[in-house]
Design an enzyme around this catalytic site. Structure first.
Site, PDB file in Angstrom:
ATOM      1  NE  ARG A 182      30.924  40.181  29.661  1.00  0.00           N
ATOM      2  CZ  ARG A 182      31.442  41.339  29.290  1.00  0.00           C
ATOM      3  NH1 ARG A 182      32.580  41.749  29.836  1.00  0.00           N
ATOM      4  NH2 ARG A 182      30.840  42.101  28.397  1.00  0.00           N
ATOM      5  NE  ARG A 229      37.824  40.920  37.397  1.00  0.00           N
ATOM      6  CZ  ARG A 229      38.330  41.519  36.325  1.00  0.00           C
ATOM      7  NH1 ARG A 229      38.027  41.081  35.128  1.00  0.00           N
ATOM      8  NH2 ARG A 229      39.145  42.557  36.452  1.00  0.00           N
ATOM      9  CD  GLU A 249      36.483  48.076  30.424  1.00  0.00           C
ATOM     10  OE1 GLU A 249      35.562  47.791  29.642  1.00  0.00           O
ATOM     11  OE2 GLU A 249      37.373  47.274  30.766  1.00  0.00           O
ATOM     12  CB  SER A 257      35.163  48.777  26.167  1.00  0.00           C
ATOM     13  OG  SER A 257      36.273  48.530  25.347  1.00  0.00           O
ATOM     14  NE  ARG A 281      33.375  46.720  35.724  1.00  0.00           N
ATOM     15  CZ  ARG A 281      34.596  46.369  35.369  1.00  0.00           C
ATOM     16  NH1 ARG A 281      35.418  47.282  34.865  1.00  0.00           N
ATOM     17  NH2 ARG A 281      35.009  45.131  35.518  1.00  0.00           N
TER      18      ARG A 281
END
Length: 426
Positions: free
Chosen positions: A261, A276, A348, A351, A390
């Site tokens: 990403r 991130r 988070e 999801s 994560r």
């Protein structure tokens, strides 16, 4: 994408849903295009009827020796007008399709209404915050002090937002991925897949990453291909363009992949550590369901993601994303947020979303019920089971010790060759 017939019949519902999403979509532009399309179709239909009638008259005149030249001239004019209208219709249809591709999904009625992440209600919580008799450190500090994370050399290799995992850290990342796959395949019945890590434009469009979010993707120079931002993209597209039988459903897929990403728009956010990154690992879950089963499947999938956190003994909560915070393709989404004591906050880690038939329409994936002639669109769901990097962060921050060592969670020890603790280098 949304069903254009539904939009026409339920315009107020669509406008209300877009307003709740805070989506900047010009509905009037669609109405203008759609009205013009109806005008063109009506005119084309009238001209074709005239052409058919005139063609019969010409035939009758020729059989009786009459003069058909005026009618032939009129037919030429009609044909030219039809060609012009057909060309305009092609442009109109392209405009309508482009508009439809930019419209997000309609939130499910159970999705809470809100203006942003601060309005996401907590719906569940598990475990308790760990208690330390020292000030807990953040994961990058722990990882570097134990010789497992090297951000400096990663930056020299590739730039910012990359990391090199070394020794025990590389094995722990791999252990987490294998542990997650074993749980999702062995206990929860998902079929493991290895997919391409780059896909074409059509595949990205099918799941909703394109055309709206192209700046978030890494494009391969010289070809129409993109690095996957999540295994959701290839897994959900596996049966794009196909008609499945009712017996084929449900389908459950999982894959461990790197994810890429660009993090466009995240300048200044989470610049340190692993939260991130441009490249990270994730175990993804994807389900293809009959429409009437998809919301039960969402709850089940959420439970499958939660199972990983529980087995690792990690404190977490579940929030239901509000209308302004759910993703472009989702109708309803749960976020799992794990407690990070070093950061003193929930972050988070998974999801889980039901996209209903939104993605299926984009990729034309349908099924046929037993004895039925007509086909229906399937419902697609996706969820992280979990984000590996994560989870690595959560293990470091929750299992750190006062002497600087790191305890390996019991569930991971078989994957770590029996290693129980990582001690500081002397």
């Amino acid at each position: 994408m949304l069903d254009i017939k539904f939009i026409r019949k339920n315009l107020d519902v669509v406008k209300d849903a877009l307003a709740k999403r805070k989506a900047k979509v010009d509905v009037d532009a669609f109405l203008t295009l759609d009205a013009r399309r109806r005008e063109l179709l009506a005119e084309v239909e009238g001209l074709k009827a005239e052409r058919n009638a005139t063609s019969r008259e010409v035939g009758d005149l020729k059989r009786t020796g009459g003069d058909a030249s005026a009618l032939m001239e009129r037919m030429g004019e009609v044909n030219e007008r039809i060609k012009a209208l057909d060309a305009e219709l092609v442009g109109i249809d392209e405009g309508v399709n482009k508009w439809l591709m930019a419209v997000p999904n309609i939130p499910h009625e159970s999705t809470p209404v809100g203006d942003g992440e601060e309005d996401n209600p907590q719906v569940a919580i598990w475990g308790e915050k760990p208690v330390f008799d020292f000030t807990p450190r953040e994961h990058w500090d722990i990882g570097q002090s134990l010789g497992g994370l090297d951000f400096e050399r990663a930056a020299r290799l590739a730039g910012s937002r990359f990391a090199v995992y070394r020794g025990w850290a590389a094995r722990l990342e791999r252990a987490l991925a294998q542990f997650m796959l074993d749980v999702q395949t062995g206990e929860h019945g998902y079929e493991e897949c290895i997919t391409p890590y780059m896909v074409n434009r059509e595949t990205m469009t099918g799941t909703g990453q394109l055309p709206k979010f192209e700046e978030d993707l890494f494009k391969i120079e010289g070809r129409e291909a993109f690095m996957i931002p999540t295994a959701e993209v290839p897994l959900t597209n596996l049966y794009a363009g196909e008609v499945l039988s009712e017996d084929d459903l449900p389908m459950r897929f999982t894959a461990f992949t790197p994810c890429f990403r660009s993090e466009a728009g995240s300048y200044g956010k989470d610049t340190r550590g692993l939260i991130r990154q441009h490249q990270f690992h994730k175990v993804e879950m994807v389900r293809i369901e009959k429409p009437e089963d998809s919301y039960a499947a969402l709850e089940e999938m959420r439970g499958h993601a939660e199972a990983i956190l529980r087995k690792l003994g990690l404190h977490y909560r579940v929030v239901s994303l509000c209308t302004a915070d759910i993703g472009f393709s989702a109708a309803k989404t749960y976020d799992l947020e794990v407690w990070l004591p070093g950061q003193d906050k929930f972050r988070e880690i998974s999801s889980c979303s039901n996209c209903e038939d939104f993605q299926a329409r984009r990729m034309n994936m349908r099924f046929r019920r037993k004895g039925a002639k007509a086909t229906e669109y399937v419902h697609t769901l996706n969820g992280s089971g979990l984000a590996v990097g994560r989870t690595f962060v959560a293990v470091l921050e929750n299992y750190q010790q006062a002497d600087g060592s790191l305890v390996i969670p019991e569930a991971l020890r078989p994957y770590m060759g029996g290693l129980e603790i990582v001690r500081p280098c002397k």
